[in-house]
Design an enzyme around this catalytic site. Structure first.
Site, short mmCIF file in Angstrom:
data_model
loop_
_atom_site.label_atom_id
_atom_site.label_comp_id
_atom_site.label_asym_id
_atom_site.label_seq_id
_atom_site.Cartn_x
_atom_site.Cartn_y
_atom_site.Cartn_z
N HIS A 1 40.95 49.09 38.26
CA HIS A 1 40.58 47.68 38.36
C HIS A 1 41.67 47.03 39.22
O HIS A 1 42.51 46.28 38.74
CB HIS A 1 40.54 47.08 36.95
CG HIS A 1 39.88 45.74 36.83
ND1 HIS A 1 39.53 44.95 37.91
CD2 HIS A 1 39.53 45.03 35.72
CE1 HIS A 1 38.98 43.83 37.47
NE2 HIS A 1 38.97 43.86 36.15
N ARG B 1 35.97 36.99 33.08
CA ARG B 1 37.03 36.60 34.03
C ARG B 1 36.76 37.07 35.45
O ARG B 1 36.85 36.29 36.41
CB ARG B 1 38.38 37.16 33.58
CG ARG B 1 39.07 36.36 32.53
CD ARG B 1 39.83 37.26 31.60
NE ARG B 1 38.86 38.01 30.81
CZ ARG B 1 38.32 37.56 29.68
NH1 ARG B 1 38.73 36.43 29.18
NH2 ARG B 1 37.38 38.24 29.03
N THR B 2 36.47 38.35 35.61
CA THR B 2 36.39 38.91 36.96
C THR B 2 35.21 38.30 37.71
O THR B 2 35.34 37.85 38.85
CB THR B 2 36.26 40.44 36.89
OG1 THR B 2 37.25 40.93 35.99
CG2 THR B 2 36.46 41.07 38.25
N LYS C 1 14.85 51.06 37.59
CA LYS C 1 13.69 51.86 38.04
C LYS C 1 14.13 53.20 38.61
O LYS C 1 13.31 53.95 39.13
CB LYS C 1 12.93 51.09 39.12
CG LYS C 1 12.46 49.71 38.71
CD LYS C 1 11.83 49.01 39.91
CE LYS C 1 11.82 47.51 39.70
NZ LYS C 1 11.61 46.79 40.97
N ARG D 1 31.24 45.84 39.81
CA ARG D 1 31.73 46.42 38.54
C ARG D 1 30.71 47.44 38.09
O ARG D 1 29.51 47.15 38.02
CB ARG D 1 31.93 45.36 37.46
CG ARG D 1 32.22 45.99 36.10
CD ARG D 1 32.76 45.06 35.09
NE ARG D 1 34.10 44.63 35.43
CZ ARG D 1 34.87 43.88 34.64
NH1 ARG D 1 34.40 43.47 33.48
NH2 ARG D 1 36.08 43.55 35.02
N1 CP Z 1 40.18 41.38 32.59
C1 CP Z 1 38.86 41.52 32.84
O1 CP Z 1 38.46 42.37 33.66
O2 CP Z 1 38.07 40.68 32.14
P1 CP Z 1 36.47 40.62 32.24
O3 CP Z 1 35.94 41.91 31.68
O4 CP Z 1 36.07 39.42 31.44
O5 CP Z 1 36.11 40.50 33.69
#
Ligand code: CP
Length: 308
Positions: free
Chosen positions: A136, A57-58, A87, A108
Site C-alpha cells: 500500500h 480513507r484511501t 460477470k 484497490r
Molecule cells: N489506511 C487505509 O488504507 O484505510 P482505508 O482502508 O479506509 O482506505
C-alpha cells in the site's frame, strides 16, 4: 517501473528514491500550507477509482485530492460485485477499458500483485491503493511524511511495527521506505501466527537495517520513537479459530502509553477496532488522525506528480 523526475505507475515502495520522496514531501508541504493555491492544477483531468475492497480513507482522500486540484473522478466501490468482474471479466480487460476513459486509475484489489498486473495492461498511470496483503505504497508515503512532520526527521528513528504483520500491507510498504534512510532500527512485535514474512526481513538484512522480532510489546515501548500499531485483519483469515487466537493481542491504552517516551508517537493506518483505546486519542502523542489527514496532501502531491 523506474521513477525519473516524473512518476508513472505507483506499484510498490521500492520504486521511490530519497530524492523523489523529498520532492513529493516538499510538494505536500506546499499543498498543506496553501491548499487553495493549487485548485486549477488538474483541470480537465479524470481519475478512475476502482475499489474491489472496502475503503474510507484511501478512496475519499484520493477523490478529495483530485477534486481539490480541479480534476474530476469516476469510479466504483465494491467493484467485485458492481463492475463486470461479477460477470467474469478479467482485471486486465477492465483496466484496458477504463484506461481508455480516464487519465489515471487508482486501484484497490484483494490479490497481491494485482496492481502490477493492472499497470502492465494500462495505457495510463495506475496507482496501487492496496493489493491484498501485498503493498500500500501511498499509505507508506503518508506514514513517512507524518513521521518527518511529527519528529522533524526520519534518519535515526527507532520504530515498533505492531500487530498483524503477516497481512499488513502498510507495514510492508513503510518498512521498504524506511530501509532507504540512515540509522533506522525496527522491532517487529507480533505473535508467531502473524509474524513478518521472511522476504521483508531478508530485505532489511540486505539493506543493513538492524531489526528484532519479539512478542513483548511492553519491553519495546521505552526504546522507540514510533509505535506503528495495526489491526488484526479478520478478513484475511480463513480459519476463525486462528483469528480468535490472535485477536486483541496488543491493546494500547493509557497504562501502556505510560511506558512510552514523552516525545514518541502512536501511529495507525486505521481503521482501528479495539487495538487503541479511545482514551488514547486525547494524548498529544496520538498521531493517527493527523496521519490520516496528511493522506490528503500526500495524495494531492502524488496526483500532481503523475498528471501535471
Ligand atoms: N489506511 C487505509 O488504507 O484505510 P482505508 O482502508 O479506509 O482506505
Amino acid at each position: 517501473m523506474a521513477i525519473g523526475s516524473r512518476l508513472r505507475h505507483i506499484v510498490e515502495s521500492q520504486q521511490f528514491s530519497r530524492a523523489i520522496l523529498e520532492e513529493v514531501f516538499a510538494r505536500a508541504d506546499e499543498m498543506k500550507s496553501q491548499p487553495h493555491h493549487f485548485s486549477g492544477r488538474l483541470n480537465g483531468q479524470l481519475m478512475a477509482a476502482l475499489f474491489y475492497e472496502p475503503s474510507t480513507r484511501t478512496r475519499l482522500s484520493f477523490e478529495a485530492a483530485m477534486l481539490r486540484l480541479g480534476g474530476r473522478t469516476i469510479g466504483t466501490d465494491n467493484a467485485r460485485e458492481f463492475s463486470s468482474a461479477a460477470k467474469g471479466e478479467t482485471l486486465e480487460d477492465t483496466i484496458r477499458i477504463v484506461s481508455g476513459y480516464a487519465d489515471v486509475i487508482v486501484l484497490r484489489h484483494y490479490e497481491e500483485g494485482a496492481a502490477r498486473r493492472a499497470a502492465a495492461a494500462s495505457s495510463v498511470p495506475v496507482i496501487n491503493a492496496g493489493d491484498g496483503p501485498g503493498q500500500h505504497p501511498t499509505q507508506a508515503l503518508l506514514d513517512l511524511y507524518t513521521i518527518r512532520d511529527e519528529l522533524g526527521h526520519v534518519d535515526g528513528i527507532r520504530i515498533a511495527m505492531v500487530g498483524d504483520l503477516a497481512n499488513g500491507r502498510t507495514v510492508r510498504s513503510l518498512t521498504y521506505l524506511l530501509s532507504k534512510f540512515r540509522d533506522i532500527r525496527v522491532w517487529f512485535v507480533a505473535p508467531p501466527a502473524v509474524a513478518m514474512r521472511a522476504d521483508l526481513k531478508a530485505h532489511l538484512d540486505e539493506s543493513q537495517v538492524p531489526w528484532a522480532e519479539t512478542e513483548d510489546l511492553e519491553a519495546v515501548l521505552p526504546q522507540v520513537d514510533v509505535v506503528y500499531q495495526t489491526r488484526i485483519q479478520k478478513e484475511r483469515f480463513t480459519d476463525e479459530a486462528a483469528y480468535q487466537a490472535v485477536k486483541g493481542v496488543y491493546r494500547i491504552d493509557n497504562r501502556v502509553l505510560g511506558l512510552m517516551r514523552k516525545q514518541a508517537i502512536v501511529m495507525h493506518p486505521l481503521p482501528r477496532v479495539d487495538e487503541i483505546a479511545q482514551e488514547v486519542d486525547a494524548d498529544p502523542r496520538a498521531a493517527y488522525f493527523r496521519q490520516a489527514r496528511n493522506g490528503l496532501f500526500v495524495r494531492m502531491a502524488l496526483l500532481d506528480k503523475v498528471l501535471a
